[in-house]
Write a protein that holds these residues in place. Structure first.
Motif, PDB file in Angstrom:
ATOM      1  N   LEU A 353       0.814  -1.212   0.000  1.00 19.75           N
ATOM      2  CA  LEU A 353       0.000   0.000   0.000  1.00 19.75           C
ATOM      3  C   LEU A 353       0.850   1.265   0.000  1.00 19.75           C
ATOM      4  O   LEU A 353       0.473   2.277  -0.604  1.00 19.75           O
ATOM      5  CB  LEU A 353      -0.940  -0.008   1.208  1.00 19.75           C
ATOM      6  CG  LEU A 353      -2.131  -0.969   1.148  1.00 19.75           C
ATOM      7  CD1 LEU A 353      -2.861  -0.993   2.485  1.00 19.75           C
ATOM      8  CD2 LEU A 353      -3.091  -0.564   0.025  1.00 19.75           C
ATOM      9  N   ILE A 354       2.001   1.217   0.665  1.00 17.42           N
ATOM     10  CA  ILE A 354       2.812   2.429   0.772  1.00 17.42           C
ATOM     11  C   ILE A 354       3.922   2.509  -0.275  1.00 17.42           C
ATOM     12  O   ILE A 354       4.368   3.602  -0.619  1.00 17.42           O
ATOM     13  CB  ILE A 354       3.429   2.575   2.183  1.00 17.42           C
ATOM     14  CG1 ILE A 354       4.478   1.496   2.444  1.00 17.42           C
ATOM     15  CG2 ILE A 354       2.349   2.549   3.246  1.00 17.42           C
ATOM     16  CD1 ILE A 354       5.241   1.695   3.750  1.00 17.42           C
ATOM     17  N   SER A 355       4.377   1.365  -0.795  1.00 17.29           N
ATOM     18  CA  SER A 355       5.527   1.387  -1.703  1.00 17.29           C
ATOM     19  C   SER A 355       5.196   2.045  -3.038  1.00 17.29           C
ATOM     20  O   SER A 355       6.003   2.846  -3.561  1.00 17.29           O
ATOM     21  CB  SER A 355       6.057  -0.027  -1.936  1.00 17.29           C
ATOM     22  OG  SER A 355       5.072  -0.862  -2.525  1.00 17.29           O
ATOM     23  N   GLY A 356       4.029   1.717  -3.615  1.00 20.95           N
ATOM     24  CA  GLY A 356       3.658   2.307  -4.904  1.00 20.95           C
ATOM     25  C   GLY A 356       3.571   3.820  -4.863  1.00 20.95           C
ATOM     26  O   GLY A 356       4.201   4.509  -5.689  1.00 20.95           O
ATOM     27  N   PRO A 357       2.811   4.393  -3.922  1.00 18.12           N
ATOM     28  CA  PRO A 357       2.758   5.865  -3.834  1.00 18.12           C
ATOM     29  C   PRO A 357       4.119   6.503  -3.570  1.00 18.12           C
ATOM     30  O   PRO A 357       4.393   7.603  -4.061  1.00 18.12           O
ATOM     31  CB  PRO A 357       1.803   6.096  -2.655  1.00 18.12           C
ATOM     32  CG  PRO A 357       0.912   4.882  -2.662  1.00 18.12           C
ATOM     33  CD  PRO A 357       1.816   3.747  -3.052  1.00 18.12           C
ATOM     34  N   ILE A 358       4.982   5.822  -2.798  1.00 21.07           N
ATOM     35  CA  ILE A 358       6.317   6.370  -2.549  1.00 21.07           C
ATOM     36  C   ILE A 358       7.126   6.431  -3.838  1.00 21.07           C
ATOM     37  O   ILE A 358       7.790   7.429  -4.137  1.00 21.07           O
ATOM     38  CB  ILE A 358       7.050   5.534  -1.478  1.00 21.07           C
ATOM     39  CG1 ILE A 358       6.444   5.822  -0.093  1.00 21.07           C
ATOM     40  CG2 ILE A 358       8.553   5.830  -1.477  1.00 21.07           C
ATOM     41  CD1 ILE A 358       6.983   4.944   1.014  1.00 21.07           C
ATOM     42  N   VAL A 359       7.076   5.353  -4.627  1.00 20.41           N
ATOM     43  CA  VAL A 359       7.794   5.339  -5.902  1.00 20.41           C
ATOM     44  C   VAL A 359       7.240   6.408  -6.836  1.00 20.41           C
ATOM     45  O   VAL A 359       7.999   7.121  -7.513  1.00 20.41           O
ATOM     46  CB  VAL A 359       7.712   3.943  -6.556  1.00 20.41           C
ATOM     47  CG1 VAL A 359       8.234   3.979  -7.991  1.00 20.41           C
ATOM     48  CG2 VAL A 359       8.508   2.925  -5.739  1.00 20.41           C
ATOM     49  N   ASP A 360       5.919   6.569  -6.873  1.00 19.30           N
ATOM     50  CA  ASP A 360       5.326   7.618  -7.707  1.00 19.30           C
ATOM     51  C   ASP A 360       5.730   9.007  -7.223  1.00 19.30           C
ATOM     52  O   ASP A 360       5.960   9.923  -8.024  1.00 19.30           O
ATOM     53  CB  ASP A 360       3.799   7.496  -7.706  1.00 19.30           C
ATOM     54  CG  ASP A 360       3.293   6.381  -8.615  1.00 19.30           C
ATOM     55  OD1 ASP A 360       4.035   5.968  -9.523  1.00 19.30           O
ATOM     56  OD2 ASP A 360       2.155   5.919  -8.410  1.00 19.30           O
ATOM     57  N   ASP A 370      14.012   8.792  -8.336  1.00 16.79           N
ATOM     58  CA  ASP A 370      15.082   9.027  -7.363  1.00 16.79           C
ATOM     59  C   ASP A 370      15.187   7.776  -6.500  1.00 16.79           C
ATOM     60  O   ASP A 370      14.635   7.700  -5.406  1.00 16.79           O
ATOM     61  CB  ASP A 370      14.752  10.260  -6.510  1.00 16.79           C
ATOM     62  CG  ASP A 370      15.805  10.523  -5.446  1.00 16.79           C
ATOM     63  OD1 ASP A 370      16.801   9.782  -5.388  1.00 16.79           O
ATOM     64  OD2 ASP A 370      15.613  11.463  -4.658  1.00 16.79           O
ATOM     65  N   TRP A 371      15.913   6.769  -7.017  1.00 15.49           N
ATOM     66  CA  TRP A 371      15.966   5.473  -6.347  1.00 15.49           C
ATOM     67  C   TRP A 371      16.732   5.519  -5.031  1.00 15.49           C
ATOM     68  O   TRP A 371      16.480   4.695  -4.137  1.00 15.49           O
ATOM     69  CB  TRP A 371      16.561   4.426  -7.281  1.00 15.49           C
ATOM     70  CG  TRP A 371      15.644   4.041  -8.405  1.00 15.49           C
ATOM     71  CD1 TRP A 371      15.769   4.346  -9.727  1.00 15.49           C
ATOM     72  CD2 TRP A 371      14.423   3.291  -8.286  1.00 15.49           C
ATOM     73  NE1 TRP A 371      14.717   3.836 -10.447  1.00 15.49           N
ATOM     74  CE2 TRP A 371      13.874   3.176  -9.592  1.00 15.49           C
ATOM     75  CE3 TRP A 371      13.738   2.697  -7.218  1.00 15.49           C
ATOM     76  CZ2 TRP A 371      12.687   2.504  -9.851  1.00 15.49           C
ATOM     77  CZ3 TRP A 371      12.554   2.024  -7.468  1.00 15.49           C
ATOM     78  CH2 TRP A 371      12.030   1.932  -8.763  1.00 15.49           C
ATOM     79  N   THR A 372      17.670   6.439  -4.896  1.00 14.49           N
ATOM     80  CA  THR A 372      18.412   6.535  -3.636  1.00 14.49           C
ATOM     81  C   THR A 372      17.454   6.803  -2.476  1.00 14.49           C
ATOM     82  O   THR A 372      17.471   6.112  -1.452  1.00 14.49           O
ATOM     83  CB  THR A 372      19.469   7.648  -3.713  1.00 14.49           C
ATOM     84  OG1 THR A 372      20.416   7.337  -4.741  1.00 14.49           O
ATOM     85  CG2 THR A 372      20.203   7.785  -2.376  1.00 14.49           C
ATOM     86  N   THR A 373      16.613   7.803  -2.639  1.00 17.73           N
ATOM     87  CA  THR A 373      15.640   8.120  -1.588  1.00 17.73           C
ATOM     88  C   THR A 373      14.644   6.984  -1.402  1.00 17.73           C
ATOM     89  O   THR A 373      14.304   6.621  -0.259  1.00 17.73           O
ATOM     90  CB  THR A 373      14.882   9.409  -1.947  1.00 17.73           C
ATOM     91  OG1 THR A 373      15.817  10.482  -2.092  1.00 17.73           O
ATOM     92  CG2 THR A 373      13.872   9.763  -0.862  1.00 17.73           C
ATOM     93  N   ILE A 374      14.180   6.412  -2.497  1.00 20.10           N
ATOM     94  CA  ILE A 374      13.185   5.331  -2.415  1.00 20.10           C
ATOM     95  C   ILE A 374      13.717   4.161  -1.603  1.00 20.10           C
ATOM     96  O   ILE A 374      13.031   3.651  -0.713  1.00 20.10           O
ATOM     97  CB  ILE A 374      12.789   4.873  -3.831  1.00 20.10           C
ATOM     98  CG1 ILE A 374      11.985   5.965  -4.542  1.00 20.10           C
ATOM     99  CG2 ILE A 374      11.971   3.575  -3.769  1.00 20.10           C
ATOM    100  CD1 ILE A 374      11.759   5.696  -6.019  1.00 20.10           C
ATOM    101  N   TRP A 375      14.958   3.729  -1.868  1.00 17.14           N
ATOM    102  CA  TRP A 375      15.486   2.549  -1.176  1.00 17.14           C
ATOM    103  C   TRP A 375      15.880   2.831   0.270  1.00 17.14           C
ATOM    104  O   TRP A 375      15.874   1.916   1.107  1.00 17.14           O
ATOM    105  CB  TRP A 375      16.673   1.979  -1.939  1.00 17.14           C
ATOM    106  CG  TRP A 375      16.307   1.301  -3.221  1.00 17.14           C
ATOM    107  CD1 TRP A 375      16.747   1.620  -4.479  1.00 17.14           C
ATOM    108  CD2 TRP A 375      15.418   0.186  -3.395  1.00 17.14           C
ATOM    109  NE1 TRP A 375      16.181   0.785  -5.416  1.00 17.14           N
ATOM    110  CE2 TRP A 375      15.363  -0.104  -4.774  1.00 17.14           C
ATOM    111  CE3 TRP A 375      14.656  -0.584  -2.511  1.00 17.14           C
ATOM    112  CZ2 TRP A 375      14.578  -1.135  -5.302  1.00 17.14           C
ATOM    113  CZ3 TRP A 375      13.877  -1.614  -3.026  1.00 17.14           C
ATOM    114  CH2 TRP A 375      13.840  -1.878  -4.411  1.00 17.14           C
TER     115      TRP A 375
END
Length: 408
Positions: A353-360, A370-375
């Motif tokens: 539920l939270i990963s998709g909106p974070i990636v968007d 911005d994969w650095t922040t995402i990971w």
């Protein structure tokens, strides 16, 4: 264990995880590139796994523990699943794809508990014998990933074929399931309660403080795990890694190695240290992904993938053995369903539920992020869970007895 039974269980595990690995790893890339979905829709698609995992204990507790042999249920679920996978591979849009995937995962997730239950029922010492059977599931996942990489389905943008490959394997496993060792319900003929019908008998395990803390930790640590399953393949493809699905199979190769070494580690480390090391590996993996690239830091991408062996074996397989040791003979199937609910169900449900909106939210262009922040976000979550687990979890007599059995 007779060699014939060992072979049957090994083939069962191989196909069980080949079916899953054949489409699951690359589904995010398939959805983004083929069906042109958003990151949030990718998360919603992976969320179907959690829905299936939440329902799984009820199916297992209602049917496998009371009415029908586990191998018969396993066969029926995989035959229906084969049809659903085939149809999903021919979907033209997300609206058609999603209902098929949702129904499939509701049917597939109970099979994870069923294959464990069938295996444990054939063993007099699951802690020593189960890893040698379970490792064939890892091999199945590896073969699936290498096949996708070898056929270059990612590069050719033909990932719909992964669902068709999985459908064929699921149909084969469905047929083979009817030849597996008979695993009749242990509670057949007993007085039935509402809780028993729903598979809730295993909830009595949560009365034990150590198991309750393990259960809660399982829920929490699977929140960051959802990021890995959802977006590792799209991430690796986006940063330019060639044959990403094939490279990701290095994680299962690592899993294979550590699976074979599980009895040795168990004897020396015990339950708490095994679980903690699994959590620590997740923190390190996400940090590697955050700062890795296909240039000078390529080793970090590979290192993050290879750490999957410790991440998965030290937490999930240890947890399955730990759960089996705590469960009474009458509730082994329901207990495996319970831990499936905690991990693939509730924990990953929150993560999806939270990963998709974070990636968007951290999208920086038409097809860049911005994969650095995402990971770093799942890395931080995993670190907090690890610290709380180390502080609160105490090994009791039951946990130390499991360790002693491994040493023996």
């Amino acid at each position: 264990m007779k060699s014939g039974i060992r072979l049957q269980l090994s083939v069962m595990m191989f196909l069980e995880f080949f079916v899953w690995g054949a489409w699951f790893v690359t589904m995010g890339t398939f959805l983004l590139n083929n069906l042109h979905t958003s990151g949030t829709q990718v998360g919603v698609a992976y969320l179907t796994q959690s829905v299936g995992a939440i329902i799984a204990p009820f199916i297992v507790g209602l049917i496998a523990d009371r009415f029908f042999p586990a191998q018969i249920i396993l066969g029926i679920l995989h035959l229906i699943g084969a049809l659903l996978l085939w149809l999903a591979g021919h979907s033209a849009d997300f609206e058609t794809f999603y209902p098929l995937l949702l129904l499939y995962m509701i049917l597939y997730m109970p099979t994870l508990a069923l294959v464990n239950s069938i295996s444990f029922r054939q063993m007099d010492d699951p802690a020593k014998k189960f890893p040698a059977i379970r490792v064939w599931g890892t091999i199945g996942w590896i073969v699936a990933g290498l096949t996708i990489g070898w056929l270059a389905w990612e590069k050719q943008n033909t990932l719909a074929l992964t669902f068709q490959m999985a459908a064929v394997a699921s149909g084969l496993l469905g047929l083979l399931s009817f030849t597996l060792p008979n695993t009749p319900p242990l509670k057949k003929g007993q007085k039935v309660s509402i809780g028993g019908l729903l598979g809730l008998d295993a909830l009595r395990l949560l009365k034990r403080r150590s198991y309750l803390l393990f259960f809660l930790a399982s829920v929490a640590i699977c929140i960051p795990l959802a990021f890995y399953y959802n977006f590792t393949n799209p991430f690796l493809n986006e940063v330019g890694m060639a044959s990403a699905a094939g490279k990701q199979s290095l994680g299962q190769m690592s899993e294979f190695l550590f699976m074979l070494l599980m009895p040795l580690f168990f004897a020396r480390l015990g339950v708490k240290k095994m679980l903690a090391l699994g959590m620590l590996a997740w923190v390190i993996r996400y940090v590697f992904f955050a700062y890795g690239d296909v240039g000078a830091n390529y080793w970090m991408l590979i290192g993050g993938i290879v750490l999957h062996g410790i991440c998965y074996d030290f937490f999930f397989v240890t947890g399955q053995i730990y759960t089996d040791a705590h469960a009474g003979e009458q509730f082994k199937s329901a207990a495996q369903g319970l831990i499936t609910l905690a991990t693939y169900g509730v924990g990953m449900l929150i993560g999806y539920l939270i990963s998709g909106p974070i990636v968007d939210a951290w999208k920086t262009g038409e097809s860049s992020h911005d994969w650095t922040t995402i990971w770093l976000i799942p890395a931080g979550i995993a670190l907090v869970v690890l610290l709380l687990f180390l502080l609160l979890f105490k090994e009791g007599h039951a946990e130390k007895n499991i360790t002693m059995e491994k040493a023996g």
